[in-house]
Design a protein around this motif. Structure first.
Motif, mmCIF file in Angstrom:
data_model
loop_
_atom_site.group_PDB
_atom_site.id
_atom_site.type_symbol
_atom_site.label_atom_id
_atom_site.label_comp_id
_atom_site.label_asym_id
_atom_site.label_seq_id
_atom_site.Cartn_x
_atom_site.Cartn_y
_atom_site.Cartn_z
ATOM 1 N N ARG A 167 0.920 -1.094 0.010
ATOM 2 C CA ARG A 167 0.121 -0.042 -0.117
ATOM 3 C C ARG A 167 0.937 1.262 -0.064
ATOM 4 N NH1 ARG A 167 -2.238 0.015 6.266
ATOM 5 N NH2 ARG A 167 -0.499 -0.995 6.970
ATOM 6 N N SER A 168 1.848 1.242 -0.537
ATOM 7 C CA SER A 168 2.638 2.398 -0.584
ATOM 8 C C SER A 168 2.054 3.470 -1.454
ATOM 9 C CB SER A 168 4.347 2.049 -1.090
ATOM 10 O OG SER A 168 4.136 1.928 -2.662
ATOM 11 N N SER A 195 0.603 -5.519 5.602
ATOM 12 C CA SER A 195 1.586 -6.326 6.447
ATOM 13 C C SER A 195 0.477 -6.528 7.751
ATOM 14 C CB SER A 195 2.706 -5.911 7.038
ATOM 15 O OG SER A 195 2.485 -4.520 7.521
ATOM 16 N N ILE A 200 -2.535 -13.681 4.317
ATOM 17 C CA ILE A 200 -2.225 -13.237 2.939
ATOM 18 C C ILE A 200 -2.932 -14.046 2.032
ATOM 19 C CG2 ILE A 200 -0.615 -12.341 1.359
ATOM 20 C CD1 ILE A 200 1.144 -11.717 3.592
ATOM 21 N N VAL A 234 6.294 -6.098 -9.293
ATOM 22 C CA VAL A 234 6.903 -5.068 -9.374
ATOM 23 C C VAL A 234 8.379 -4.936 -8.664
ATOM 24 C CG1 VAL A 234 6.572 -2.635 -8.552
ATOM 25 C CG2 VAL A 234 4.593 -3.926 -9.339
ATOM 26 N N ILE A 236 11.903 -4.928 -6.957
ATOM 27 C CA ILE A 236 13.345 -4.924 -7.580
ATOM 28 C C ILE A 236 14.166 -5.211 -6.073
ATOM 29 C CG2 ILE A 236 15.224 -3.725 -8.495
ATOM 30 C CD1 ILE A 236 13.038 -1.938 -10.101
ATOM 31 N N THR A 277 8.089 1.393 -16.190
ATOM 32 C CA THR A 277 7.768 2.595 -15.442
ATOM 33 C C THR A 277 8.975 3.798 -16.036
ATOM 34 O OG1 THR A 277 7.938 1.107 -13.391
ATOM 35 C CG2 THR A 277 8.746 3.433 -13.097
HETATM 36 P P1 NDP Z 1 7.231 0.088 0.434
HETATM 37 O O1 NDP Z 1 8.408 -0.882 1.381
HETATM 38 O O2 NDP Z 1 6.842 1.226 0.545
HETATM 39 O O3 NDP Z 1 6.076 -1.115 0.713
HETATM 40 C C1 NDP Z 1 5.915 -2.149 0.547
HETATM 41 C C2 NDP Z 1 4.566 -2.345 1.116
HETATM 42 O O4 NDP Z 1 4.240 -4.162 1.146
HETATM 43 C C3 NDP Z 1 3.739 -2.098 2.242
HETATM 44 O O5 NDP Z 1 2.626 -1.557 2.286
HETATM 45 C C4 NDP Z 1 3.919 -3.171 3.350
HETATM 46 O O6 NDP Z 1 2.939 -3.252 4.200
HETATM 47 C C5 NDP Z 1 3.690 -4.462 2.364
HETATM 48 N N1 NDP Z 1 4.195 -5.686 2.750
HETATM 49 C C6 NDP Z 1 5.464 -5.868 3.232
HETATM 50 N N2 NDP Z 1 5.601 -7.125 3.748
HETATM 51 C C7 NDP Z 1 4.387 -7.663 3.663
HETATM 52 C C8 NDP Z 1 4.009 -8.727 3.891
HETATM 53 N N3 NDP Z 1 4.601 -9.743 4.418
HETATM 54 N N4 NDP Z 1 2.672 -9.097 3.715
HETATM 55 C C9 NDP Z 1 1.729 -8.228 3.428
HETATM 56 N N5 NDP Z 1 2.237 -7.057 2.900
HETATM 57 C C10 NDP Z 1 3.676 -6.682 3.045
HETATM 58 O O7 NDP Z 1 7.696 -0.576 -1.126
HETATM 59 P P2 NDP Z 1 7.374 0.166 -2.446
HETATM 60 O O8 NDP Z 1 5.911 0.020 -2.802
HETATM 61 O O9 NDP Z 1 8.022 1.288 -2.740
HETATM 62 O O10 NDP Z 1 8.008 -0.805 -3.472
HETATM 63 C C11 NDP Z 1 7.581 -2.280 -3.626
HETATM 64 C C12 NDP Z 1 8.795 -2.979 -4.326
HETATM 65 O O11 NDP Z 1 8.689 -2.627 -5.730
HETATM 66 C C13 NDP Z 1 10.102 -2.694 -3.943
HETATM 67 O O12 NDP Z 1 10.780 -4.122 -4.301
HETATM 68 C C14 NDP Z 1 10.781 -1.778 -4.835
HETATM 69 O O13 NDP Z 1 12.155 -1.814 -5.232
HETATM 70 C C15 NDP Z 1 9.882 -2.109 -6.181
HETATM 71 N N6 NDP Z 1 9.642 -0.928 -7.132
HETATM 72 C C16 NDP Z 1 9.916 -1.124 -8.193
HETATM 73 C C17 NDP Z 1 9.732 -0.265 -9.100
HETATM 74 C C18 NDP Z 1 9.919 -0.382 -10.613
HETATM 75 O O14 NDP Z 1 10.251 0.565 -11.481
HETATM 76 N N7 NDP Z 1 9.644 -1.767 -10.896
HETATM 77 C C19 NDP Z 1 9.282 1.265 -8.730
HETATM 78 C C20 NDP Z 1 8.988 1.323 -7.497
HETATM 79 C C21 NDP Z 1 9.158 0.286 -6.420
HETATM 80 P P3 NDP Z 1 2.735 -2.062 5.348
HETATM 81 O O15 NDP Z 1 2.135 -0.926 4.788
HETATM 82 O O16 NDP Z 1 1.805 -2.610 6.320
HETATM 83 O O17 NDP Z 1 4.086 -2.051 5.659
#
Ligand code: NDP
Length: 299
Positions: A167-168, A195, A200, A234, A236, A277
């Motif tokens: 949910r970022s 999380s 899940i 998504v 990386i 992207t």
């Molecule tokens: P964030 O760390 O900001 O968000 C991760 C999200 O995943 C959070 O909402 C978190 O929950 C949730 N999460 C983590 N662990 C779990 C779990 N075990 N069960 C359920 N939910 C979970 O990451 P981003 O959104 O910025 O990025 C995600 C991935 O995408 C990364 O690997 C990043 O590198 C990649 N990315 C790739 C891009 C591309 O161009 N391909 C661009 C941007 C990102 P909670 O909110 O509760 O903590």
């Protein structure tokens, strides 16, 4: 049957060719060259490599770009002034502040300084608000890239259940808002999982389309998905790899080997959402340049 590989790299190249053709036209007819300013603070190797790739893509298609590389200790006021300088610069149509910023900086406040008309990342609250209510805006590049990839493969989403892991503000939330809109290649039933979910799998196994953005290497395995689901990875993530020269390799949030046996279609990492992207960043910058041109010369 093995899953269809949704080739983001190939589609991104196709989009870049289209953008280049439009850029050439903008240049020859109106003398406008789309311009993008990158602002990179600190020495985060991943951020450095992303900015390098984005910059390279700009050069390839004939955009003007400039990179401001600032030290880790850069102060909020300095960064604010620099953004304001580019807000006023008529040669710059897009401003990208590479995230994450060092902890002492307030990212939310920095994003708000960017002129929403130059916010090609789509993170300014004005663009976020417009996205939510379905107005024309700059859509954040990663979820826009997911939608564009599905569109180019003709994968319809109307009435489909899209489950988003994460949910970022960069991926999960804007993806949900994009796919909720009542329009083609959206209009889906959307669930966001994060999380706090206790089970899940209960959610992921319901997904017709599963978007994985947790930042956890190879977190999603074949037990977590429904047969013939479409899986968008998504993630990386760098994991150690003694066989590679760099000592690491890049993997997604999905265990590709097992999931690709169950899914009907899947994006690879690398070569999936990453290049899409970048293509969407170029597309947003072209849009910003056209909007600018439109304000002064009718196109
Ligand atoms: P964030 O760390 O900001 O968000 C991760 C999200 O995943 C959070 O909402 C978190 O929950 C949730 N999460 C983590 N662990 C779990 C779990 N075990 N069960 C359920 N939910 C979970 O990451 P981003 O959104 O910025 O990025 C995600 C991935 O995408 C990364 O690997 C990043 O590198 C990649 N990315 C790739 C891009 C591309 O161009 N391909 C661009 C941007 C990102 P909670 O909110 O509760 O903590």
């Amino acid at each position: 049957m093995p899953a269809l590989i949704l080739d983001g790299k190939k589609i991104a190249e196709e989009i870049k060719r289209e953008i280049k053709a439009e850029t050439d036209k903008l240049k020859s007819q109106y003398g406008i060259i789309p311009g993008l300013a990158f602002i990179l603070v600190g020495n985060n190797p991943a951020s450095e490599s992303y900015v390098k790739m984005k910059n390279k893509a700009c050069n390839e298609i004939g955009f003007f770009s400039i990179t401001e590389k600032l030290p880790d200790k850069t102060e909020q006021d300095f960064l604010t002034d620099l953004i304001n300088k580019y807000n006023r610069d008529p040669l710059i149509h897009g401003i990208l502040v590479q995230l994450p910023l060092p902890e002492h900086l307030n990212s939310d406040k920095i994003i708000e300084v960017i002129d929403p008309r130059k916010d090609v990342d789509g993170f300014h609250p004005i663009n976020v608000g417009k996205l939510v209510i379905g107005l024309d805006c700059f859509k954040p590049c990663t979820p826009a890239g997911i939608q564009e990839l599905l569109k180019r493969y003709g994968i319809k989403t109307t009435g489909k259940h899209i489950v988003i892991l994460g949910r970022s503000n960069i991926v999960g939330k804007p993806a949900a808002n994009i796919f909720l809109q009542k329009e083609n290649f959206a209009n889906a039933i959307v669930t966001i999982v994060h999380s706090a979910a206790d089970d899940i799998i209960k959610y992921t196994r319901q997904a017709d389309i599963l978007i994985c953005a947790t930042g956890k290497a190879e977190f999603v395995n074949s037990d977590m998905i429904k047969k013939d689901a479409i899986v968008i990875d998504v993630g990386i993530n760098r994991i150690p790899d003694s066989k590679s020269k760099s000592g690491y390799k890049i993997v997604g949030d999905v265990d590709f080997a097992s999931v690709s046996k169950i899914a009907s279609a899947i994006t690879p990492v690398p070569g999936g959402i990453g290049p899409m992207t970048i293509a969407m960043l170029l597309s947003n910058t072209l849009k910003a340049a056209k909007n600018f041109t439109n304000a002064y010369i009718k196109i």
